[in-house]
Design a protein around this motif. Sequence first.
Motif, PDB file in Angstrom:
ATOM      1  N   GLY A  27       0.811  -1.202   0.000  1.00 39.17           N
ATOM      2  CA  GLY A  27       0.000   0.000   0.000  1.00 39.17           C
ATOM      3  C   GLY A  27       0.849   1.258   0.000  1.00 39.17           C
ATOM      4  O   GLY A  27       2.018   1.237   0.391  1.00 39.17           O
ATOM      5  N   LEU A  28       0.235   2.335  -0.458  1.00 36.51           N
ATOM      6  CA  LEU A  28       0.871   3.656  -0.493  1.00 36.51           C
ATOM      7  C   LEU A  28       0.162   4.593   0.478  1.00 36.51           C
ATOM      8  O   LEU A  28      -1.055   4.512   0.646  1.00 36.51           O
ATOM      9  CB  LEU A  28       0.770   4.270  -1.891  1.00 36.51           C
ATOM     10  CG  LEU A  28       1.536   3.606  -3.022  1.00 36.51           C
ATOM     11  CD1 LEU A  28       1.114   4.219  -4.345  1.00 36.51           C
ATOM     12  CD2 LEU A  28       3.019   3.764  -2.822  1.00 36.51           C
ATOM     13  N   GLU A  29       0.925   5.472   1.076  1.00 30.41           N
ATOM     14  CA  GLU A  29       0.413   6.596   1.873  1.00 30.41           C
ATOM     15  C   GLU A  29      -0.697   6.227   2.854  1.00 30.41           C
ATOM     16  O   GLU A  29      -0.447   5.592   3.846  1.00 30.41           O
ATOM     17  CB  GLU A  29      -0.048   7.720   0.935  1.00 30.41           C
ATOM     18  CG  GLU A  29       1.063   8.350   0.133  1.00 30.41           C
ATOM     19  CD  GLU A  29       2.035   9.160   0.959  1.00 30.41           C
ATOM     20  OE1 GLU A  29       1.615   9.853   1.892  1.00 30.41           O
ATOM     21  OE2 GLU A  29       3.241   9.093   0.655  1.00 30.41           O
ATOM     22  N   SER A  30      -1.942   6.601   2.539  1.00 27.45           N
ATOM     23  CA  SER A  30      -3.042   6.458   3.494  1.00 27.45           C
ATOM     24  C   SER A  30      -3.480   5.015   3.718  1.00 27.45           C
ATOM     25  O   SER A  30      -4.248   4.739   4.634  1.00 27.45           O
ATOM     26  CB  SER A  30      -4.238   7.290   3.045  1.00 27.45           C
ATOM     27  OG  SER A  30      -4.689   6.841   1.788  1.00 27.45           O
ATOM     28  N   THR A  31      -3.005   4.084   2.902  1.00 30.98           N
ATOM     29  CA  THR A  31      -3.376   2.684   3.099  1.00 30.98           C
ATOM     30  C   THR A  31      -2.351   1.910   3.919  1.00 30.98           C
ATOM     31  O   THR A  31      -2.526   0.722   4.155  1.00 30.98           O
ATOM     32  CB  THR A  31      -3.588   1.971   1.745  1.00 30.98           C
ATOM     33  OG1 THR A  31      -2.377   2.013   1.002  1.00 30.98           O
ATOM     34  CG2 THR A  31      -4.714   2.610   0.955  1.00 30.98           C
ATOM     35  N   LEU A  32      -1.300   2.582   4.368  1.00 36.86           N
ATOM     36  CA  LEU A  32      -0.270   1.897   5.148  1.00 36.86           C
ATOM     37  C   LEU A  32      -0.838   1.269   6.423  1.00 36.86           C
ATOM     38  O   LEU A  32      -0.481   0.142   6.779  1.00 36.86           O
ATOM     39  CB  LEU A  32       0.868   2.858   5.507  1.00 36.86           C
ATOM     40  CG  LEU A  32       1.678   3.417   4.339  1.00 36.86           C
ATOM     41  CD1 LEU A  32       2.747   4.373   4.837  1.00 36.86           C
ATOM     42  CD2 LEU A  32       2.288   2.315   3.515  1.00 36.86           C
ATOM     43  N   SER A  33      -1.734   1.979   7.087  1.00 40.13           N
ATOM     44  CA  SER A  33      -2.310   1.434   8.320  1.00 40.13           C
ATOM     45  C   SER A  33      -3.164   0.203   8.035  1.00 40.13           C
ATOM     46  O   SER A  33      -3.196  -0.736   8.840  1.00 40.13           O
ATOM     47  CB  SER A  33      -3.135   2.497   9.046  1.00 40.13           C
ATOM     48  OG  SER A  33      -4.211   2.919   8.241  1.00 40.13           O
ATOM     49  N   THR A  34      -3.828   0.175   6.885  1.00 42.28           N
ATOM     50  CA  THR A  34      -4.630  -0.995   6.514  1.00 42.28           C
ATOM     51  C   THR A  34      -3.730  -2.193   6.239  1.00 42.28           C
ATOM     52  O   THR A  34      -4.036  -3.319   6.641  1.00 42.28           O
ATOM     53  CB  THR A  34      -5.505  -0.687   5.280  1.00 42.28           C
ATOM     54  OG1 THR A  34      -6.277   0.481   5.530  1.00 42.28           O
ATOM     55  CG2 THR A  34      -6.438  -1.843   4.975  1.00 42.28           C
ATOM     56  N   VAL A  35      -2.601  -1.963   5.569  1.00 39.83           N
ATOM     57  CA  VAL A  35      -1.642  -3.039   5.294  1.00 39.83           C
ATOM     58  C   VAL A  35      -1.161  -3.649   6.612  1.00 39.83           C
ATOM     59  O   VAL A  35      -1.159  -4.868   6.788  1.00 39.83           O
ATOM     60  CB  VAL A  35      -0.454  -2.511   4.451  1.00 39.83           C
ATOM     61  CG1 VAL A  35       0.652  -3.548   4.356  1.00 39.83           C
ATOM     62  CG2 VAL A  35      -0.910  -2.103   3.069  1.00 39.83           C
ATOM     63  N   VAL A  36      -0.788  -2.803   7.543  1.00 39.20           N
ATOM     64  CA  VAL A  36      -0.296  -3.274   8.842  1.00 39.20           C
ATOM     65  C   VAL A  36      -1.411  -3.983   9.606  1.00 39.20           C
ATOM     66  O   VAL A  36      -1.189  -5.045  10.203  1.00 39.20           O
ATOM     67  CB  VAL A  36       0.282  -2.105   9.668  1.00 39.20           C
ATOM     68  CG1 VAL A  36       0.611  -2.528  11.081  1.00 39.20           C
ATOM     69  CG2 VAL A  36       1.505  -1.532   8.977  1.00 39.20           C
ATOM     70  N   SER A  37      -2.620  -3.438   9.572  1.00 40.11           N
ATOM     71  CA  SER A  37      -3.745  -4.044  10.293  1.00 40.11           C
ATOM     72  C   SER A  37      -4.078  -5.433   9.765  1.00 40.11           C
ATOM     73  O   SER A  37      -4.331  -6.360  10.541  1.00 40.11           O
ATOM     74  CB  SER A  37      -4.992  -3.156  10.197  1.00 40.11           C
ATOM     75  OG  SER A  37      -4.770  -1.933  10.840  1.00 40.11           O
ATOM     76  N   VAL A  38      -4.088  -5.589   8.443  1.00 37.10           N
ATOM     77  CA  VAL A  38      -4.378  -6.895   7.851  1.00 37.10           C
ATOM     78  C   VAL A  38      -3.301  -7.901   8.236  1.00 37.10           C
ATOM     79  O   VAL A  38      -3.602  -9.032   8.640  1.00 37.10           O
ATOM     80  CB  VAL A  38      -4.527  -6.789   6.318  1.00 37.10           C
ATOM     81  CG1 VAL A  38      -4.511  -8.154   5.657  1.00 37.10           C
ATOM     82  CG2 VAL A  38      -5.811  -6.056   5.966  1.00 37.10           C
TER      83      VAL A  38
END
Length: 154
Positions: free
Chosen positions: A54-65
Amino acid sequence: MSHTEADAENAQPVTTQPRDQIPIIKFFKSKSLFQQLDATMRQLNTKEQVIISGLESTLSTVVSVAQKLKSLGCAEISEIKTEVIFNDDYLYKHKMSIVLTRTPNFSDVYEKRQMQAEETKQLKKQLAAARMESQEFFRSLTEQQGTEEVAQNS
């Protein structure tokens, strides 16, 4: 021999594929965390490893998944890679890629989630049918009351 050397000798080797053969799931802002988690689990069901990115604002989603799959015991985090991507306008974006490896008990967890999803689907169908039935019932009551009022007024 130190503790870390003994661990290194007894460690099971992780079977890794060449990075260019591992499927990549790119995360987007338009998809929810649950959609991204579901897509990752579907890929892990067919492949031994998967890269989520993921880029930028999706970084937290990548880590959460990645964290959710790790806590469920479905996947292990094999590699974490961060980058800063520059473009021609001297702007930059942060990027993260995480390589997830399927664990031996992944199949059990995946089957359980699939069964729960099917049960939820059936319950939603039953709820929708009951809702339609109750709406029909109240509609018929309203029509009966309306015809009784017309008969009383005439």
